[in-house]
Motif scaffolding. Structure first.
Motif, PDB file in Angstrom:
ATOM      1  N   ILE A   1       0.863  -1.191   0.000  1.00  0.00           N
ATOM      2  CA  ILE A   1       0.000   0.000   0.000  1.00  0.00           C
ATOM      3  C   ILE A   1       0.891   1.230   0.000  1.00  0.00           C
ATOM      4  CG2 ILE A   1      -1.714   1.305   1.314  1.00  0.00           C
ATOM      5  CD1 ILE A   1      -2.745  -1.417   2.367  1.00  0.00           C
ATOM      6  N   THR A   2       0.691   2.107  -0.981  1.00  0.00           N
ATOM      7  CA  THR A   2       1.544   3.291  -1.106  1.00  0.00           C
ATOM      8  C   THR A   2       0.845   4.585  -0.705  1.00  0.00           C
ATOM      9  OG1 THR A   2       0.950   3.533  -3.434  1.00  0.00           O
ATOM     10  CG2 THR A   2       2.931   2.239  -2.938  1.00  0.00           C
ATOM     11  N   ALA A   3      -0.456   4.571  -0.572  1.00  0.00           N
ATOM     12  CA  ALA A   3      -1.199   5.775  -0.189  1.00  0.00           C
ATOM     13  C   ALA A   3      -1.122   5.978   1.319  1.00  0.00           C
ATOM     14  CB  ALA A   3      -2.658   5.641  -0.612  1.00  0.00           C
TER      15      ALA A   3
ATOM     16  N   PHE B   1      -8.879   3.907  11.661  1.00  0.00           N
ATOM     17  CA  PHE B   1      -9.722   4.408  12.747  1.00  0.00           C
ATOM     18  C   PHE B   1     -10.350   3.195  13.405  1.00  0.00           C
ATOM     19  CE2 PHE B   1     -13.396   6.529  14.630  1.00  0.00           C
ATOM     20  CZ  PHE B   1     -12.842   7.717  15.087  1.00  0.00           C
ATOM     21  N   TRP B   2      -9.951   2.902  14.641  1.00  0.00           N
ATOM     22  CA  TRP B   2     -10.281   1.625  15.267  1.00  0.00           C
ATOM     23  C   TRP B   2     -10.995   1.808  16.586  1.00  0.00           C
ATOM     24  CZ3 TRP B   2      -7.967  -1.489  11.677  1.00  0.00           C
ATOM     25  CH2 TRP B   2      -8.179  -2.858  11.802  1.00  0.00           C
ATOM     26  N   GLY B   3     -11.941   0.926  16.852  1.00  0.00           N
ATOM     27  CA  GLY B   3     -12.603   0.894  18.154  1.00  0.00           C
ATOM     28  C   GLY B   3     -11.846  -0.016  19.105  1.00  0.00           C
ATOM     29  N   ALA B   4     -11.553   0.477  20.281  1.00  0.00           N
ATOM     30  CA  ALA B   4     -10.804  -0.312  21.266  1.00  0.00           C
ATOM     31  C   ALA B   4     -11.560  -1.566  21.680  1.00  0.00           C
ATOM     32  CB  ALA B   4     -10.492   0.542  22.492  1.00  0.00           C
TER      33      ALA B   4
ATOM     34  N   ALA C   1       1.096   4.638   7.482  1.00  0.00           N
ATOM     35  CA  ALA C   1      -0.192   4.472   8.154  1.00  0.00           C
ATOM     36  C   ALA C   1      -0.161   5.112   9.530  1.00  0.00           C
ATOM     37  CB  ALA C   1      -0.542   2.996   8.287  1.00  0.00           C
ATOM     38  N   GLY C   2      -1.323   5.578   9.951  1.00  0.00           N
ATOM     39  CA  GLY C   2      -1.509   6.076  11.305  1.00  0.00           C
ATOM     40  C   GLY C   2      -2.755   5.433  11.893  1.00  0.00           C
ATOM     41  N   LEU C   3      -2.680   5.091  13.146  1.00  0.00           N
ATOM     42  CA  LEU C   3      -3.784   4.416  13.831  1.00  0.00           C
ATOM     43  C   LEU C   3      -4.360   5.334  14.897  1.00  0.00           C
ATOM     44  CD1 LEU C   3      -5.422   1.811  14.491  1.00  0.00           C
ATOM     45  CD2 LEU C   3      -3.558   1.186  16.045  1.00  0.00           C
TER      46      LEU C   3
ATOM     47  N   TRP D   1      -5.420  -5.609  18.049  1.00  0.00           N
ATOM     48  CA  TRP D   1      -4.094  -6.090  17.635  1.00  0.00           C
ATOM     49  C   TRP D   1      -3.979  -6.097  16.117  1.00  0.00           C
ATOM     50  CZ3 TRP D   1      -3.378 -10.237  14.482  1.00  0.00           C
ATOM     51  CH2 TRP D   1      -4.391 -11.190  14.403  1.00  0.00           C
ATOM     52  N   MET D   2      -5.095  -6.296  15.426  1.00  0.00           N
ATOM     53  CA  MET D   2      -5.067  -6.283  13.958  1.00  0.00           C
ATOM     54  C   MET D   2      -4.778  -4.870  13.436  1.00  0.00           C
ATOM     55  SD  MET D   2      -8.261  -8.685  12.939  1.00  0.00           S
ATOM     56  CE  MET D   2      -8.238 -10.443  13.202  1.00  0.00           C
ATOM     57  N   GLY D   3      -5.391  -3.878  14.046  1.00  0.00           N
ATOM     58  CA  GLY D   3      -5.115  -2.499  13.665  1.00  0.00           C
ATOM     59  C   GLY D   3      -3.670  -2.127  13.918  1.00  0.00           C
ATOM     60  N   ARG D   4      -3.135  -2.568  15.042  1.00  0.00           N
ATOM     61  CA  ARG D   4      -1.730  -2.279  15.368  1.00  0.00           C
ATOM     62  C   ARG D   4      -0.791  -2.959  14.355  1.00  0.00           C
ATOM     63  NH1 ARG D   4      -2.058   0.514  19.936  1.00  0.00           N
ATOM     64  NH2 ARG D   4      -3.455  -0.123  21.617  1.00  0.00           N
TER      65      ARG D   4
END
Length: 69
Positions: free
Chosen positions: A10-12, A17-20, A40-42, A28-31
């Motif tokens: 992924i280059t973009a 945006f994740w729900g705890a 990427a930013g979480l 853990w998948m988002g991390r």
């Protein structure tokens, strides 16, 4: 479907945006996605589930506005 093999390609710039409290796609998948996607930013929303963007809609809009040019 597991598409994790594509994450490094992924280059973009990517906003995650994740729900705890997400039980369908745990945090853990988002991390892991943040670690593997090059730009990427979480953002984690406490007390939000799988549909965090709906659970915390005003916060989602604020984060999205700061992310988009």
């Amino acid at each position: 479907q597991d598409l994790s093999g594509y994450l490094e390609r992924i280059t973009a710039p990517t906003l995650l945006f994740w729900g705890a409290e997400d039980t369908a796609a745990p945090l853990w998948m988002g991390r892991e996605m943040e670690r593997r996607i090059p730009d990427a930013g979480l953002v984690v929303m406490e007390d939000a589930g799988h549909f965090a963007y709906l659970d915390r809609y005003p916060h989602f809009l604020a984060v999205l506005k700061s992310f988009l040019p």
